[in-house]
Write a protein that holds these residues in place. Structure first.
Motif, PDB file in Angstrom:
ATOM      1  N   GLU A 219      45.647  -4.011  33.271  1.00 52.81           N
ATOM      2  CA  GLU A 219      44.639  -3.829  32.219  1.00 52.81           C
ATOM      3  C   GLU A 219      43.477  -3.033  32.794  1.00 52.81           C
ATOM      4  N   SER A 220      43.048  -1.991  32.090  1.00 53.67           N
ATOM      5  CA  SER A 220      41.982  -1.168  32.638  1.00 53.67           C
ATOM      6  C   SER A 220      41.165  -0.520  31.518  1.00 53.67           C
ATOM      7  N   ILE A 221      40.421   0.503  31.889  1.00 54.45           N
ATOM      8  CA  ILE A 221      39.517   1.176  30.971  1.00 54.45           C
ATOM      9  C   ILE A 221      39.825   2.672  31.009  1.00 54.45           C
ATOM     10  N   ASP A 222      39.830   3.277  29.848  1.00 54.44           N
ATOM     11  CA  ASP A 222      40.072   4.716  29.762  1.00 54.44           C
ATOM     12  C   ASP A 222      38.813   5.494  30.172  1.00 54.44           C
ATOM     13  N   ALA A 223      39.027   6.640  30.800  1.00 51.60           N
ATOM     14  CA  ALA A 223      37.865   7.437  31.217  1.00 51.60           C
ATOM     15  C   ALA A 223      37.937   8.864  30.683  1.00 51.60           C
ATOM     16  N   LEU A 224      38.842   9.128  29.763  1.00 47.45           N
ATOM     17  CA  LEU A 224      39.002  10.513  29.327  1.00 47.45           C
ATOM     18  C   LEU A 224      38.147  10.864  28.114  1.00 47.45           C
ATOM     19  N   ASP A 225      37.503   9.868  27.518  1.00 50.51           N
ATOM     20  CA  ASP A 225      36.374  10.182  26.642  1.00 50.51           C
ATOM     21  C   ASP A 225      35.310   9.116  26.876  1.00 50.51           C
ATOM     22  N   HIS A 230      39.940   0.206  25.882  1.00 50.35           N
ATOM     23  CA  HIS A 230      40.706  -0.665  26.767  1.00 50.35           C
ATOM     24  C   HIS A 230      42.152  -0.182  26.793  1.00 50.35           C
ATOM     25  N   ILE A 231      42.690  -0.113  27.979  1.00 46.83           N
ATOM     26  CA  ILE A 231      44.055   0.410  28.111  1.00 46.83           C
ATOM     27  C   ILE A 231      44.883  -0.484  29.018  1.00 46.83           C
ATOM     28  N   ARG A 232      46.170  -0.263  28.961  1.00 52.70           N
ATOM     29  CA  ARG A 232      47.088  -0.899  29.897  1.00 52.70           C
ATOM     30  C   ARG A 232      47.817   0.222  30.616  1.00 52.70           C
ATOM     31  N   LEU A 244      48.968   2.702  27.610  1.00 53.69           N
ATOM     32  CA  LEU A 244      48.982   2.151  26.255  1.00 53.69           C
ATOM     33  C   LEU A 244      47.605   1.588  25.938  1.00 53.69           C
ATOM     34  N   PRO A 245      47.272   1.495  24.664  1.00 52.78           N
ATOM     35  CA  PRO A 245      46.008   0.843  24.334  1.00 52.78           C
ATOM     36  C   PRO A 245      46.126  -0.658  24.505  1.00 52.78           C
ATOM     37  N   SER A 246      44.998  -1.275  24.749  1.00 51.81           N
ATOM     38  CA  SER A 246      44.942  -2.712  24.841  1.00 51.81           C
ATOM     39  C   SER A 246      43.960  -3.130  23.750  1.00 51.81           C
ATOM     40  N   ASN A 247      44.133  -4.300  23.214  1.00 49.87           N
ATOM     41  CA  ASN A 247      43.289  -4.676  22.080  1.00 49.87           C
ATOM     42  C   ASN A 247      41.836  -4.905  22.499  1.00 49.87           C
ATOM     43  N   CYS A 248      40.911  -4.315  21.755  1.00 52.90           N
ATOM     44  CA  CYS A 248      39.494  -4.615  21.957  1.00 52.90           C
ATOM     45  C   CYS A 248      38.788  -4.388  20.628  1.00 52.90           C
ATOM     46  N   ASP A 249      38.459  -5.469  19.961  1.00 51.21           N
ATOM     47  CA  ASP A 249      37.892  -5.352  18.617  1.00 51.21           C
ATOM     48  C   ASP A 249      36.584  -4.567  18.604  1.00 51.21           C
ATOM     49  N   ASP A 250      35.809  -4.656  19.683  1.00 47.04           N
ATOM     50  CA  ASP A 250      34.515  -3.978  19.711  1.00 47.04           C
ATOM     51  C   ASP A 250      34.646  -2.474  19.898  1.00 47.04           C
ATOM     52  N   LEU A 251      35.721  -2.046  20.540  1.00 50.05           N
ATOM     53  CA  LEU A 251      35.814  -0.623  20.860  1.00 50.05           C
ATOM     54  C   LEU A 251      36.960   0.057  20.121  1.00 50.05           C
ATOM     55  N   ASN A 252      38.143  -0.033  20.706  1.00 48.05           N
ATOM     56  CA  ASN A 252      39.232   0.779  20.178  1.00 48.05           C
ATOM     57  C   ASN A 252      40.159   0.008  19.261  1.00 48.05           C
ATOM     58  N   GLU A 253      39.792  -1.243  18.880  1.00 45.10           N
ATOM     59  CA  GLU A 253      40.716  -2.098  18.120  1.00 45.10           C
ATOM     60  C   GLU A 253      42.039  -2.092  18.887  1.00 45.10           C
ATOM     61  N   ALA A 573      28.792  -1.422  30.336  1.00 46.76           N
ATOM     62  CA  ALA A 573      29.386  -1.171  31.647  1.00 46.76           C
ATOM     63  C   ALA A 573      30.739  -1.868  31.693  1.00 46.76           C
ATOM     64  N   GLN A 574      31.765  -1.111  32.049  1.00 52.13           N
ATOM     65  CA  GLN A 574      33.107  -1.684  32.086  1.00 52.13           C
ATOM     66  C   GLN A 574      33.789  -1.271  33.379  1.00 52.13           C
ATOM     67  N   ARG A 575      34.728  -2.086  33.815  1.00 53.11           N
ATOM     68  CA  ARG A 575      35.364  -1.823  35.096  1.00 53.11           C
ATOM     69  C   ARG A 575      36.844  -1.509  34.953  1.00 53.11           C
ATOM     70  N   THR A 576      37.247  -0.447  35.600  1.00 58.18           N
ATOM     71  CA  THR A 576      38.671  -0.132  35.664  1.00 58.18           C
ATOM     72  C   THR A 576      39.291  -0.975  36.774  1.00 58.18           C
ATOM     73  N   THR A 577      40.592  -1.075  36.725  1.00 58.23           N
ATOM     74  CA  THR A 577      41.303  -1.817  37.760  1.00 58.23           C
ATOM     75  C   THR A 577      42.297  -0.868  38.414  1.00 58.23           C
ATOM     76  N   LEU A 578      42.378  -0.949  39.711  1.00 53.85           N
ATOM     77  CA  LEU A 578      43.316  -0.092  40.422  1.00 53.85           C
ATOM     78  C   LEU A 578      44.747  -0.428  39.984  1.00 53.85           C
ATOM     79  N   ALA A 579      45.444   0.579  39.480  1.00 57.53           N
ATOM     80  CA  ALA A 579      46.828   0.364  39.047  1.00 57.53           C
ATOM     81  C   ALA A 579      47.807   0.891  40.092  1.00 57.53           C
ATOM     82  N   VAL A 580      47.483   2.024  40.672  1.00 57.55           N
ATOM     83  CA  VAL A 580      48.278   2.563  41.782  1.00 57.55           C
ATOM     84  C   VAL A 580      47.286   3.061  42.835  1.00 57.55           C
ATOM     85  N   PHE A 581      47.782   3.216  44.063  1.00 54.91           N
ATOM     86  CA  PHE A 581      46.879   3.700  45.103  1.00 54.91           C
ATOM     87  C   PHE A 581      46.738   5.206  45.017  1.00 54.91           C
ATOM     88  N   PRO A 582      45.609   5.738  45.447  1.00 56.62           N
ATOM     89  CA  PRO A 582      45.460   7.192  45.459  1.00 56.62           C
ATOM     90  C   PRO A 582      46.537   7.800  46.365  1.00 56.62           C
TER      91      PRO A 582
END
Ligand code: SF4
Ligand code: FES
Ligand code: FES
Lengths: 687, 197
Positions: A219-225, A230-232, A244-253, A573-582
């Protein structure tokens, strides 16, 4: 409020609630295909049948409103028999090709067939097949699998506002089609993939790449806009397979824009995976020690006022804070996070936030768009405006580019001078705003990037104050950012320090040869030819414009590869989560700056992520409350003055390529070809 | 399809049809002009000669201010509209349950034999198109075949063959029941209201 009993449990719900919704509240799950809580009710699949006492036959729970004293049973032998029947009917013409279907493993039809269906079919007759359809480069259509739930039609008509899908033919021959073969012209088209309960509409670029059970889901946060949806992130090994999108009623539904969903193949291409040093005009691989030593010597060798830094649109708060601290240590005040040149006044926070909030759009009752095309700049936010508009009594007017925004817009003109006319009350739209309880104004980057951006910001403030946009309990003044990094950068003060140069000053200075070292933190959207002879250090993840100009490259991490903070356009302020290593030797960005500070002999006072975050919170308490939207008090901002009569433009002309990730993505490239044929090849967030 | 008619390059209502369209739209409350989609499609189809090219559907969509896909849906739902060109005589055999129980299989068979084409096909000379349709709404006189605007009812193999042969010769065979029945009255004459006018 009607009271009813479902499976022996009593519940009281608001009138108009349907049985399926009431059951959901109790945690009783009723199987369904066509029903979707964010779409209108179709009631055509019959999977949701339940028994209601005194009703002559089973009822479709998705479309039956509750009644006082209703007694509902969801698991009687009769209901189970009916479900079995519906399942069987649904499978008569279904190809049962799960082994070669991408939906396998996350398919409602598969799951419900296992849970409620028979173990074998009784139909020996030939199955109905549908000819291959082309829905464009993003959606793969295999319509023989379609069960005609019409979710896709309802989504495109209602949410996306692009009515291009329909049910063609009837009865057994009904097919979902565009009729005129063409790609779905919506920036939200990818959501059809999630909505389709079967494998009829699937993710084309991801076709046959992976099975859902092989994927690690983060589960993470999109940074392209700048929305911070909220994304997965679904990854296999070191590769991001899909987003994929993740549910967030306040933002992207539960929606996501196509760029944010489909750019992910760009994450594996054009990557900077080790440091590079330019020698005799050519970049050669280097070790970290060598690279950091070179950076340190260049920074030390320059006079502090000849060093400058520019943060790009994808820069995280952690790295911007570290870079700012590093510059402060060196004594340089020249820095800016507004690489597009937006003349945003950083002094008053309410002056650069989307104060109305995204969910707040639904409460607004009049809207003025200024220099923005929200459909391109933040398609999910645009869907929210449309949602509000569909409820009615919502006049929307625009000053700026004329565009199809999927709702009715009264186009007032393109001249920024109209702002003053409305503020003075000489323009008729002023009355509309004043009559509204919660009027709203969305100010786009297209307006602020101009020479007179600061004056426009002040004019918009004047309008907001004159027309009652700011009042007790409501602030309708809303700035729509296009860069995920922007609000975070402004909140951190990644803007010129005392006597410092802003982006224009830095570029002017560099052109004149007054800048010795320019540090680009993922900044790719500037005019590189204006960097003159400066030694350019590029820290970032893609071999894009910045890396091509750079004299030294420090490989960083993309937003999917780090635990990083972004502040969205609302000030959350929202935090992304590392999904893969750089990849390779690339590193999380704040760590690179921490290492550089060591090489400079002026170590930054943090050694762990939690310490960096403590530092962030110390700079601005907003960062201490991740996930929470922190509003701001009104104040005076912008520079009052004359506004030029020139036409307002939008900030984005190519939705699919606004950042280095999109430009590296083959999927975005075909999208541009398909959807923007004839568009200018120039990309990015240039105005 | 052997007979080939090109999609026309443009379409607009003739002035007569324009007047008719306005009159039809006026029947509906203001802002509900989309309700006129079906009669307008019919006007367009008649003007073109029996079918609806896409350009005509787009024209109607634009005329009524509705998304084109909504018009495509309507035009493709009802068998009354033809989205492909049809022959001069469009023979539409009803094969729904009541007609089937009363022998529509034989009627279909006779049509295929007499015209030398299968369902969904058009004769080489462009005179006949044979289609299978859902309930024509005249079950009481099943089995039923609609040819253009005329209903031929109470058919069997012999009578439909006769009708088609007459059409081939360019005649206009009498429509209605083909077994001597008066309208929908019982076979052999009315049993009630006998004295009536
Ligand atoms: S394509 Fe999918 S969403 Fe659309 S009607 Fe068919 S099953 Fe439903
Ligand atoms: S979910 Fe109720 S009919 Fe489809
Ligand atoms: S079933 Fe043939 S007319 Fe009704």
């Amino acid at each position: 409020m009607p009271k009813l009993t479902i499976d022996g449990r009593e519940i009281e719900v608001a009138p108009g609630t349907t049985i399926i919704q009431a059951a959901e509240v109790l945690g009783i799950e009723i199987p369904r295909f066509c029903y979707h809580e964010r779409l209108t009710i179709a009631g055509n699949c019959r999977m949701c049948l339940v028994e209601v006492e005194k009703a002559p036959k089973l009822v479709a729970s998705c479309s039956m409103p509750v009644g006082e004293g209703m007694v509902v049973k969801t698991a009687t032998p009769n209901v189970l028999k009916a479900r079995r029947g519906v399942m069987e009917l649904m499978l008569i013409n279904h190809p049962l090709d799960c082994p070669i279907c991408d939906q396998g493993g996350e398919c409602d039809l598969q799951d419900q067939a296992v849970a409620f269906g028979r173990d074998r079919g009784r139909f020996a007759e030939a199955k109905h097949a549908v000819r291959q359809k082309d829905f464009g480069p993003l959606i793969k259509a295999e319509m023989t699998r379609c069960i005609h739930c019409t979710r896709c039609i309802r989504f495109s008509t209602e949410v996306a506002g692009v009515p291009q899908l329909g049910g063609i033919g009837r009865g057994e021959h009904m097919e979902i089609d565009t009729y005129v073969t063409k790609a779905l012209e919506s920036e939200l088209s990818g959501n059809l993939i999630d909505l389709c309960p079967v494998g009829a509409l699937t993710n084309k670029p991801y076709a046959f790449k992976a099975r859902p059970w092989e994927l690690k889901k983060t589960e993470s946060i999109d940074a392209l806009d700048a929305l911070g949806s909220h994304i997965r992130i679904d990854a296999r090994g070191a590769e991001v397979m899909r987003i994929l999108p993740s549910n967030c009623d306040d933002l992207n539904e539960e929606w996501l824009g196509d760029k944010s969903r489909f750019s992910c193949d760009g994450l594996a291409r054009q990557r900077l995976d080790q440091p590079y040093i330019r020698e005799n005009g050519k970049l050669r691989p280097a070790s970290w020690d060598e690279a950091l030593a070179l950076a340190a010597s260049k920074l030390k060798g320059a006079r502090p006022d000849q060093v400058a830094a520019i943060a790009g649109d994808l820069a995280c708060a952690e790295s911007m804070a570290a870079l700012k601290d590093l510059l402060d240590g060196l004594g340089s005040p020249h820095r800016d996070c507004r690489q597009d040149g937006a003349r945003l006044d950083p002094a008053v926070r309410a002056g650069y936030l989307f104060n109305a909030t995204i969910a707040g759009i639904e409460q607004a009752d009049a809207l003025l768009l200024v220099g923005t095309n929200p459909r391109k700049e933040a398609p999910v936010l645009n869907a929210r405006i449309r949602k509000r508009w569909l409820k009615g009594k919502f006049p929307v007017a625009a000053i700026g580019p004329k565009a199809d925004l999927t709702y009715r817009v009264d186009h007032l003109g393109t001249s920024a001078a109209l702002l003053d006319a409305i503020a003075k009350g000489t323009h008729p739209f002023a009355a509309t705003l004043k009559a509204a309880q919660k009027p709203m104004l969305i100010l786009g980057m297209g307006a602020l990037r101009r020479q007179d951006g600061a004056q426009i910001q002040a004019a918009a403030r004047g309008l907001a104050e004159a027309c009652g946009l700011v009042k007790e309990g409501w602030n309708g003044f809303s700035v729509l950012h296009t860069a995920a990094a922007r609000v975070g950068g402004l909140d951190l003060g990644f803007v010129p320090g005392a006597g410092g140069k802003d982006i224009h000053g830095i570029l002017d200075g560099a052109t004149k040869g007054e800048m010795a070292v320019v540090y680009l933190l993922g900044a790719d959207e500037i005019d590189m030819s204006r960097l003159g002879k400066a030694f350019v250090i590029y820290q970032g993840h893609h071999g894009d414009a910045g890396a091509h100009r750079a004299d030294l490259i420090l490989p960083g991490a993309a937003y999917t590869e780090k635990n990083a903070t972004y502040v969205n356009t609302e000030g959350r302020a929202q935090r992304t989560t590392l999904a893969v290593f750089p990849p390779g030797q690339a590193r999380e960005d704040w760590k690179i700056l921490r290492a550089l500070s060591d090489a400079l002999g002026k170590p930054l006072p943090y050694d762990s992520l939690s310490q960096v975050r403590a530092r962030l919170a110390a700079i601005n308490p907003v960062f201490g409350q991740p996930g929470k939207r922190v509003g701001a008090a009104w104040g005076a901002f912008g520079s009052p003055g004359a506004v030029a009569d020139a036409a307002l433009a939008t900030a984005i002309d190519n939705y699919y390529m606004t950042d280095p990730i999109g430009r590296a993505s083959p999927t975005m490239a075909v999208s541009v070809e398909t959807f923007l044929a004839g568009a200018k090849p120039r990309t990015g967030t240039h105005g | 399809m052997s007979m080939h008619r090109e999609e026309p390059a443009s379409f607009a209502f003739s002035s007569d049809n324009e007047a008719r369209a306005k009159a039809i739209i006026a029947k509906y409350p203001a802002g509900r002009q989309q309700s006129a989609v079906m009669p307008l499609l019919d006007l367009a189809q008649r003007q073109i000669g029996g079918w609806l090219p896409r350009i005509a559907m787009d024209y109607v969509a634009d005329y009524l201010g509705m998304p084109p896909i909504k018009v495509y849906e309507v035009a493709n739902f009802y068998t009354m509209y033809n989205v492909k060109p049809v022959g001069k005589n469009h023979v539409q055999v009803c094969t729904n349950l009541p007609c089937w129980l009363r022998g529509s299989d034989q009627v279909v068979h006779a049509c295929k034999k007499t015209l030398g084409i299968g369902l969904g096909e058009t004769t080489k000379d462009g005179q006949f198109t044979l289609s299978e349709v859902e309930c024509a709404g005249a079950c009481v006189n099943a089995p039923v075949v609609a040819i253009n605007d005329d209903y031929y009812e109470d058919l069997d193999e012999a009578t439909i063959t006769r009708v088609l042969e007459a059409l081939k010769r360019g005649e206009s065979p009498k429509s209605g029941p083909q077994n001597g029945r008066l309208n929908s009255a019982p076979l052999g004459g009315p049993t009630t209201l006998k004295g009536g006018a």
